[in-house]
Design a protein around this motif. Sequence first.
Motif, PDB file in Angstrom:
ATOM      1  N   LEU A   1      53.793  68.162  14.470  1.00  0.00           N
ATOM      2  CA  LEU A   1      54.341  66.946  14.961  1.00  0.00           C
ATOM      3  C   LEU A   1      55.117  67.091  15.923  1.00  0.00           C
ATOM      4  N   GLN A   2      55.804  68.383  15.912  1.00  0.00           N
ATOM      5  CA  GLN A   2      56.563  68.323  17.639  1.00  0.00           C
ATOM      6  C   GLN A   2      55.916  68.572  18.585  1.00  0.00           C
ATOM      7  N   ARG A   3      54.534  69.237  18.439  1.00  0.00           N
ATOM      8  CA  ARG A   3      53.806  69.299  19.866  1.00  0.00           C
ATOM      9  C   ARG A   3      53.342  67.826  20.052  1.00  0.00           C
ATOM     10  N   ALA A   4      52.986  67.122  19.002  1.00  0.00           N
ATOM     11  CA  ALA A   4      52.344  65.670  19.449  1.00  0.00           C
ATOM     12  C   ALA A   4      53.618  64.861  19.816  1.00  0.00           C
ATOM     13  N   GLU A   5      54.699  65.027  19.395  1.00  0.00           N
ATOM     14  CA  GLU A   5      55.696  64.201  20.067  1.00  0.00           C
ATOM     15  C   GLU A   5      56.064  64.678  21.508  1.00  0.00           C
ATOM     16  N   ALA A   6      55.929  65.935  21.964  1.00  0.00           N
ATOM     17  CA  ALA A   6      56.085  66.276  23.028  1.00  0.00           C
ATOM     18  C   ALA A   6      55.118  66.028  24.035  1.00  0.00           C
ATOM     19  N   THR A   7      53.976  66.042  23.575  1.00  0.00           N
ATOM     20  CA  THR A   7      52.700  65.402  24.412  1.00  0.00           C
ATOM     21  C   THR A   7      52.371  64.032  24.810  1.00  0.00           C
ATOM     22  N   PHE A   8      52.672  63.413  23.701  1.00  0.00           N
ATOM     23  CA  PHE A   8      52.238  61.953  23.773  1.00  0.00           C
ATOM     24  C   PHE A   8      53.296  60.872  24.015  1.00  0.00           C
ATOM     25  N   ASP A   9      53.108  59.756  24.534  1.00  0.00           N
ATOM     26  CA  ASP A   9      53.993  58.647  24.761  1.00  0.00           C
ATOM     27  C   ASP A   9      53.575  57.838  23.696  1.00  0.00           C
ATOM     28  N   PRO A  10      53.802  57.500  22.488  1.00  0.00           N
ATOM     29  CA  PRO A  10      52.932  56.667  21.738  1.00  0.00           C
ATOM     30  C   PRO A  10      52.841  55.424  21.987  1.00  0.00           C
ATOM     31  N   LEU A  11      51.891  54.759  21.864  1.00  0.00           N
ATOM     32  CA  LEU A  11      51.512  53.366  21.925  1.00  0.00           C
ATOM     33  C   LEU A  11      52.527  52.678  21.168  1.00  0.00           C
ATOM     34  N   PRO A  12      53.050  51.712  21.352  1.00  0.00           N
ATOM     35  CA  PRO A  12      53.974  51.015  20.553  1.00  0.00           C
ATOM     36  C   PRO A  12      53.317  49.823  19.545  1.00  0.00           C
ATOM     37  N   MET A  13      53.971  49.677  18.283  1.00  0.00           N
ATOM     38  CA  MET A  13      53.681  48.775  17.656  1.00  0.00           C
ATOM     39  C   MET A  13      54.463  47.425  17.993  1.00  0.00           C
ATOM     40  N   ASP A  14      53.905  46.338  18.611  1.00  0.00           N
ATOM     41  CA  ASP A  14      54.601  45.314  19.231  1.00  0.00           C
ATOM     42  C   ASP A  14      53.852  44.011  18.656  1.00  0.00           C
ATOM     43  N   GLY A  15      54.430  42.672  19.226  1.00  0.00           N
ATOM     44  CA  GLY A  15      53.790  41.612  18.810  1.00  0.00           C
ATOM     45  C   GLY A  15      52.202  41.356  19.066  1.00  0.00           C
ATOM     46  N   ALA A  16      51.819  42.119  19.995  1.00  0.00           N
ATOM     47  CA  ALA A  16      50.439  42.175  20.174  1.00  0.00           C
ATOM     48  C   ALA A  16      49.593  42.709  19.104  1.00  0.00           C
ATOM     49  N   VAL A  17      50.156  44.105  18.800  1.00  0.00           N
ATOM     50  CA  VAL A  17      49.722  44.514  17.680  1.00  0.00           C
ATOM     51  C   VAL A  17      49.547  43.913  16.487  1.00  0.00           C
ATOM     52  N   ALA A  18      50.902  43.213  16.181  1.00  0.00           N
ATOM     53  CA  ALA A  18      51.108  42.259  14.722  1.00  0.00           C
ATOM     54  C   ALA A  18      49.762  41.264  14.665  1.00  0.00           C
ATOM     55  N   ARG A  19      49.559  40.669  15.758  1.00  0.00           N
ATOM     56  CA  ARG A  19      48.594  39.710  15.973  1.00  0.00           C
ATOM     57  C   ARG A  19      47.206  40.243  15.848  1.00  0.00           C
ATOM     58  N   ALA A  20      47.086  41.388  16.424  1.00  0.00           N
ATOM     59  CA  ALA A  20      45.617  42.233  16.192  1.00  0.00           C
ATOM     60  C   ALA A  20      45.446  42.692  14.683  1.00  0.00           C
ATOM     61  N   CYS A  21      46.745  43.122  14.141  1.00  0.00           N
ATOM     62  CA  CYS A  21      46.627  43.600  12.780  1.00  0.00           C
ATOM     63  C   CYS A  21      46.063  42.425  11.599  1.00  0.00           C
ATOM     64  N   GLY A  22      46.636  41.055  12.268  1.00  0.00           N
ATOM     65  CA  GLY A  22      46.135  40.142  11.242  1.00  0.00           C
ATOM     66  C   GLY A  22      44.617  39.980  11.373  1.00  0.00           C
ATOM     67  N   ARG A  23      44.142  40.159  12.575  1.00  0.00           N
ATOM     68  CA  ARG A  23      42.549  39.929  12.821  1.00  0.00           C
ATOM     69  C   ARG A  23      41.881  41.065  11.783  1.00  0.00           C
ATOM     70  N   VAL A  24      42.439  42.418  11.854  1.00  0.00           N
ATOM     71  CA  VAL A  24      41.872  43.547  11.215  1.00  0.00           C
ATOM     72  C   VAL A  24      41.967  43.094   9.828  1.00  0.00           C
ATOM     73  N   ASP A  25      43.055  42.615   9.431  1.00  0.00           N
ATOM     74  CA  ASP A  25      43.129  42.069   7.784  1.00  0.00           C
ATOM     75  C   ASP A  25      42.008  41.039   7.508  1.00  0.00           C
ATOM     76  N   ALA A  26      41.831  40.151   8.473  1.00  0.00           N
ATOM     77  CA  ALA A  26      40.626  38.835   8.083  1.00  0.00           C
ATOM     78  C   ALA A  26      39.524  39.691   8.003  1.00  0.00           C
ATOM     79  N   GLU A  27      39.188  40.498   8.735  1.00  0.00           N
ATOM     80  CA  GLU A  27      37.901  41.265   8.696  1.00  0.00           C
ATOM     81  C   GLU A  27      37.739  41.942   7.225  1.00  0.00           C
ATOM     82  N   GLY A  28      38.811  42.645   7.022  1.00  0.00           N
ATOM     83  CA  GLY A  28      38.824  43.116   5.842  1.00  0.00           C
ATOM     84  C   GLY A  28      38.657  42.205   4.616  1.00  0.00           C
ATOM     85  N   VAL A  29      39.259  41.077   4.576  1.00  0.00           N
ATOM     86  CA  VAL A  29      39.100  40.154   3.602  1.00  0.00           C
ATOM     87  C   VAL A  29      37.749  39.521   3.755  1.00  0.00           C
ATOM     88  N   ALA A  30      37.031  39.215   5.020  1.00  0.00           N
ATOM     89  CA  ALA A  30      35.747  38.824   4.826  1.00  0.00           C
ATOM     90  C   ALA A  30      34.705  39.827   4.384  1.00  0.00           C
TER      91      ALA A  30
END
Length: 130
Positions: free
Chosen positions: A75-104
């Motif tokens: 965990l500490q090496r990952a935190e020191a190595t990467f600047d994580p991609l955030p979970m933002d509004g665009a991710v929330a909308r994409a999550c809806g698409r992922v969920d829709a595919e799962g339901v389908a």
Amino acid sequence: PDRPAERPGQVIRWGPLAEPGSHHPGYPGGSREVRLDADFLPAELAVSAGILAELAAGPHATKDGAERARRQDRLQRAEATFDPLPMDGAVARACGRVDAEGVASGRKDHGRRALDRLIAATALAPDLPL
């Protein structure tokens, strides 16, 4: 950063987190080495905030002290190595698409795999490979 020259078919471990014998708690039997053609790998690696959340939970998911220490180190090496991609509004909308595919596709595990869907959506939103 540029990817070092690799030979096609050589064993590749993914960055500083991949260690011989390491494993993710969700994958029984540990990590596996696979032979990959380096031309098909991305030049850069990124992690989502969801991946760091999974790694943060890891040390608490074992009673073995040595394993807990290995997970904390990872965990500490990952935190020191990467600047994580955030979970933002665009991710929330994409999550809806992922969920829709799962339901389908007939999936009914909406709650159990929520973090995995958020991780997939974090890559989907900016059109990154997963």
